[in-house]
Scaffold this motif. Structure first.
Motif, PDB file in Angstrom:
ATOM      1  N   LEU A 141      64.438 -16.483 -11.237  1.00 13.77           N
ATOM      2  CA  LEU A 141      63.754 -15.629 -12.208  1.00 13.77           C
ATOM      3  C   LEU A 141      62.671 -14.811 -11.513  1.00 13.77           C
ATOM      4  CD1 LEU A 141      63.437 -17.927 -15.359  1.00 13.77           C
ATOM      5  CD2 LEU A 141      65.028 -16.043 -14.961  1.00 13.77           C
ATOM      6  N   TYR A 142      63.001 -13.570 -11.163  1.00 12.72           N
ATOM      7  CA  TYR A 142      62.003 -12.652 -10.624  1.00 12.72           C
ATOM      8  C   TYR A 142      61.298 -11.950 -11.779  1.00 12.72           C
ATOM      9  CZ  TYR A 142      63.314 -12.728  -5.631  1.00 12.72           C
ATOM     10  OH  TYR A 142      63.508 -13.072  -4.320  1.00 12.72           O
ATOM     11  N   LEU A 143      60.096 -11.512 -11.544  1.00 10.32           N
ATOM     12  CA  LEU A 143      59.368 -10.765 -12.578  1.00 10.32           C
ATOM     13  C   LEU A 143      60.193  -9.564 -13.054  1.00 10.32           C
ATOM     14  CD1 LEU A 143      55.834 -10.874 -10.922  1.00 10.32           C
ATOM     15  CD2 LEU A 143      56.454 -11.906 -13.116  1.00 10.32           C
ATOM     16  N   GLN A 144      60.884  -8.899 -12.104  1.00 12.87           N
ATOM     17  CA  GLN A 144      61.679  -7.727 -12.483  1.00 12.87           C
ATOM     18  C   GLN A 144      62.743  -8.100 -13.516  1.00 12.87           C
ATOM     19  OE1 GLN A 144      60.670  -8.670  -9.466  1.00 12.87           O
ATOM     20  NE2 GLN A 144      61.153  -7.190  -7.885  1.00 12.87           N
ATOM     21  N   ASP A 145      63.343  -9.305 -13.387  1.00 10.43           N
ATOM     22  CA  ASP A 145      64.393  -9.723 -14.335  1.00 10.43           C
ATOM     23  C   ASP A 145      63.813  -9.893 -15.734  1.00 10.43           C
ATOM     24  OD1 ASP A 145      66.220  -9.900 -12.212  1.00 10.43           O
ATOM     25  OD2 ASP A 145      65.455 -11.892 -11.714  1.00 10.43           O
ATOM     26  N   PHE A 203      61.013  -8.486 -16.961  1.00  6.28           N
ATOM     27  CA  PHE A 203      60.513  -7.230 -17.537  1.00  6.28           C
ATOM     28  C   PHE A 203      61.628  -6.237 -17.845  1.00  6.28           C
ATOM     29  CE2 PHE A 203      55.837  -6.979 -17.639  1.00  6.28           C
ATOM     30  CZ  PHE A 203      55.517  -8.209 -17.094  1.00  6.28           C
ATOM     31  N   SER A 204      62.851  -6.446 -17.296  1.00  2.40           N
ATOM     32  CA  SER A 204      63.917  -5.484 -17.594  1.00  2.40           C
ATOM     33  C   SER A 204      64.879  -6.045 -18.640  1.00  2.40           C
ATOM     34  CB  SER A 204      64.664  -5.093 -16.310  1.00  2.40           C
ATOM     35  OG  SER A 204      65.127  -6.253 -15.677  1.00  2.40           O
ATOM     36  N   SER A 205      64.465  -7.088 -19.357  1.00 10.49           N
ATOM     37  CA  SER A 205      65.361  -7.678 -20.352  1.00 10.49           C
ATOM     38  C   SER A 205      64.570  -8.102 -21.590  1.00 10.49           C
ATOM     39  CB  SER A 205      66.063  -8.906 -19.753  1.00 10.49           C
ATOM     40  OG  SER A 205      65.108  -9.939 -19.581  1.00 10.49           O
ATOM     41  N   ASP A 206      65.305  -8.627 -22.577  1.00 10.53           N
ATOM     42  CA  ASP A 206      64.644  -9.109 -23.803  1.00 10.53           C
ATOM     43  C   ASP A 206      63.829 -10.363 -23.543  1.00 10.53           C
ATOM     44  OD1 ASP A 206      65.780  -7.135 -25.197  1.00 10.53           O
ATOM     45  OD2 ASP A 206      67.464  -8.326 -25.960  1.00 10.53           O
ATOM     46  N   MET A 207      64.000 -10.966 -22.327  1.00 11.85           N
ATOM     47  CA  MET A 207      63.254 -12.197 -22.023  1.00 11.85           C
ATOM     48  C   MET A 207      61.753 -11.961 -22.130  1.00 11.85           C
ATOM     49  SD  MET A 207      65.044 -14.258 -18.906  1.00 11.85           S
ATOM     50  CE  MET A 207      65.714 -12.934 -17.931  1.00 11.85           C
ATOM     51  N   LEU A 208      61.303 -10.721 -21.858  1.00 12.81           N
ATOM     52  CA  LEU A 208      59.864 -10.461 -21.874  1.00 12.81           C
ATOM     53  C   LEU A 208      59.290 -10.669 -23.281  1.00 12.81           C
ATOM     54  CD1 LEU A 208      57.329  -9.612 -20.354  1.00 12.81           C
ATOM     55  CD2 LEU A 208      57.862  -7.239 -20.932  1.00 12.81           C
ATOM     56  N   ILE A 263      57.122  -1.623 -10.415  1.00 15.34           N
ATOM     57  CA  ILE A 263      56.637  -0.307 -10.873  1.00 15.34           C
ATOM     58  C   ILE A 263      57.817   0.505 -11.413  1.00 15.34           C
ATOM     59  CG2 ILE A 263      55.539   1.859 -10.193  1.00 15.34           C
ATOM     60  CD1 ILE A 263      53.675   0.339  -8.444  1.00 15.34           C
ATOM     61  N   GLU A 264      58.968   0.398 -10.740  1.00 11.25           N
ATOM     62  CA  GLU A 264      60.143   1.117 -11.241  1.00 11.25           C
ATOM     63  C   GLU A 264      60.567   0.572 -12.611  1.00 11.25           C
ATOM     64  OE1 GLU A 264      63.525   1.287  -8.600  1.00 11.25           O
ATOM     65  OE2 GLU A 264      64.691   2.442 -10.058  1.00 11.25           O
ATOM     66  N   VAL A 265      60.621  -0.753 -12.724  1.00 11.17           N
ATOM     67  CA  VAL A 265      61.028  -1.370 -13.999  1.00 11.17           C
ATOM     68  C   VAL A 265      60.091  -0.921 -15.125  1.00 11.17           C
ATOM     69  CG1 VAL A 265      61.185  -3.579 -15.225  1.00 11.17           C
ATOM     70  CG2 VAL A 265      62.118  -3.381 -12.908  1.00 11.17           C
ATOM     71  N   LEU A 266      58.786  -0.939 -14.841  1.00 14.26           N
ATOM     72  CA  LEU A 266      57.808  -0.580 -15.884  1.00 14.26           C
ATOM     73  C   LEU A 266      57.860   0.911 -16.202  1.00 14.26           C
ATOM     74  CD1 LEU A 266      54.947  -2.907 -14.668  1.00 14.26           C
ATOM     75  CD2 LEU A 266      55.976  -2.969 -16.937  1.00 14.26           C
ATOM     76  N   THR A 267      58.123   1.737 -15.195  1.00 14.42           N
ATOM     77  CA  THR A 267      58.253   3.179 -15.443  1.00 14.42           C
ATOM     78  C   THR A 267      59.408   3.428 -16.404  1.00 14.42           C
ATOM     79  OG1 THR A 267      57.363   3.619 -13.246  1.00 14.42           O
ATOM     80  CG2 THR A 267      58.524   5.429 -14.319  1.00 14.42           C
TER      81      THR A 267
END
Ligand SMILES: Cc1cc2nc3c(=O)[nH]c(=O)nc-3n(C[C@H](O)[C@H](O)[C@H](O)COP(=O)(O)OP(=O)(O)OC[C@H]3O[C@@H](n4cnc5c(N)ncnc54)[C@H](O)[C@@H]3O)c2cc1C
Ligand SMILES: NC(=O)c1ccc[n+]([C@@H]2O[C@H](COP(=O)([O-])OP(=O)(O)OC[C@H]3O[C@@H](n4cnc5c(N)ncnc54)[C@H](OP(=O)(O)O)[C@@H]3O)[C@@H](O)[C@H]2O)c1
Length: 238
Positions: free
Chosen positions: A159-163, A165-170, A213-217
């Motif tokens: 589980l990386y932070l990117q995973d 933040f790029s899914s409904d898991m957040l 930063i890319e995921v959040l953008t």
């Protein structure tokens, strides 16, 4: 003399296991990992730091520096702190500061570590969650059995932070949907997690593999730069 930058962390609780407000903390706390061997050149400072004994001398620059601060945060903003490893250090200090001043917005600290045993502040965060309804602490691991052994019934993968933040898991784990209109995100730790974009002629070029930063953008957030304010604040450790 070997000099390195360190974030100032915070113990979160006092001796009676109550929130220790930032202003009442009369010492400096640091949260430092002992860097291991798999590098061409051995780490310089951390093996020496871990050999210090009570009473040993150490130089600390009398001035603090840095822009990873709460300066732009309004009392109603939601704030999500996201870190790898000891990158949670400055976020602990900021969580204590915001809870201590009765911040009105929602607060969360998400930390990705290799193993559960690396979560040095877990118990303190759990206690704070039970005292402050607007605070969540969300630890993620990457090397426990459930992260690597596909035969386990509770297998979830790395589980990386990117995973997250790029899914409904957040929103599932936060219990609310982070809206760029009223949410700030603070990132701290590994540069590979953050991945600062390079300015191209027309647009930002994001390094690969994909960083936060890319995921959040893609979620509508803007990186914060000295001359272009945004709602994604970041501190790279190397
Ligand atoms: C602004 C800033 C704040 C920092 N705050 C902290 C902090 O609060 N806690 C902390 O542990 N470190 C922090 N660091 C990193 C710290 O400055 C040192 O790099 C680190 O302690 C290792 O020092 P070293 O001399 O042993 O190895 P170095 O020669 O400095 O680093 C060797 C390698 O170790 C890895 N590495 C370095 N730091 C870390 C780390 N923290 N976690 C995982 N891998 C790492 C990198 O691959 C690096 O290339 C911060 C760095 C910066 C720029
Ligand atoms: N952690 C320990 O048990 C421990 C104990 C003593 C010393 N050390 C040493 O301390 C140093 C730092 O270890 P650390 O675990 O604190 O920090 P770290 O290596 O920066 O790892 C912290 C977290 O970041 C994850 N990560 C790695 N690459 C990423 C990427 N591209 N995007 C997003 N997340 C990413 C890691 O997952 P991965 O699992 O994929 O790496 C891990 O979950 C190492 O030299 C280590 O040998 C570690």
């Amino acid at each position: 003399m070997i000099r390195r930058a360190y974030s100032i962390s915070h113990p979160l609780l006092d001796g009676s296991r109550r929130l220790l407000a930032q202003k009442d903390c009369d010492f400096l706390e640091f949260y430092i990992t002992l860097v291991g061997k798999p590098f061409d050149t051995p780490p310089s400072l951390t093996p020496r730091l871990f050999n210090l004994r009570p009473g040993s001398r150490i130089f600390v620059d009398p001035k603090t520096h840095g822009r990873h601060t709460l300066e732009s945060i309004e009392s109603t903003d939601n704030v999500v702190f996201a870190a790898t490893g000891t990158g949670e250090a400055p976020h602990n200090a900021m969580v204590a500061e915001l809870l201590g001043r009765h911040h009105h917005g929602k607060l969360a600290s998400i930390v990705s570590v290799r193993y559960r045993r690396d979560l040095g502040y877990l118990a303190a965060h759990r206690l704070l969650e039970s005292c402050f309804s607007n605070y969540r602490y969300i630890p993620l691991t990457t090397r426990e059995e459930e992260n690597i052994d596909v035969s386990k019934v509770d297998f979830v993968g790395k589980l990386y932070l990117q995973d997250i933040f790029s899914s409904d898991m957040l929103s599932d784990r936060l219990g609310w949907e982070p809206d760029p209109a009223n949410t700030h995100v603070f990132l701290c730790g590994s540069p590979l997690m953050i991945e600062v974009p390079v300015h191209g002629d027309d647009e930002n070029i994001f390094p690969k593999p994909t960083g936060m930063i890319e995921v959040l953008t893609h979620r509508g957030f803007q990186p914060n730069y000295p001359r272009v304010p945004g709602n994604v604040h970041f501190e790279k450790y190397w």
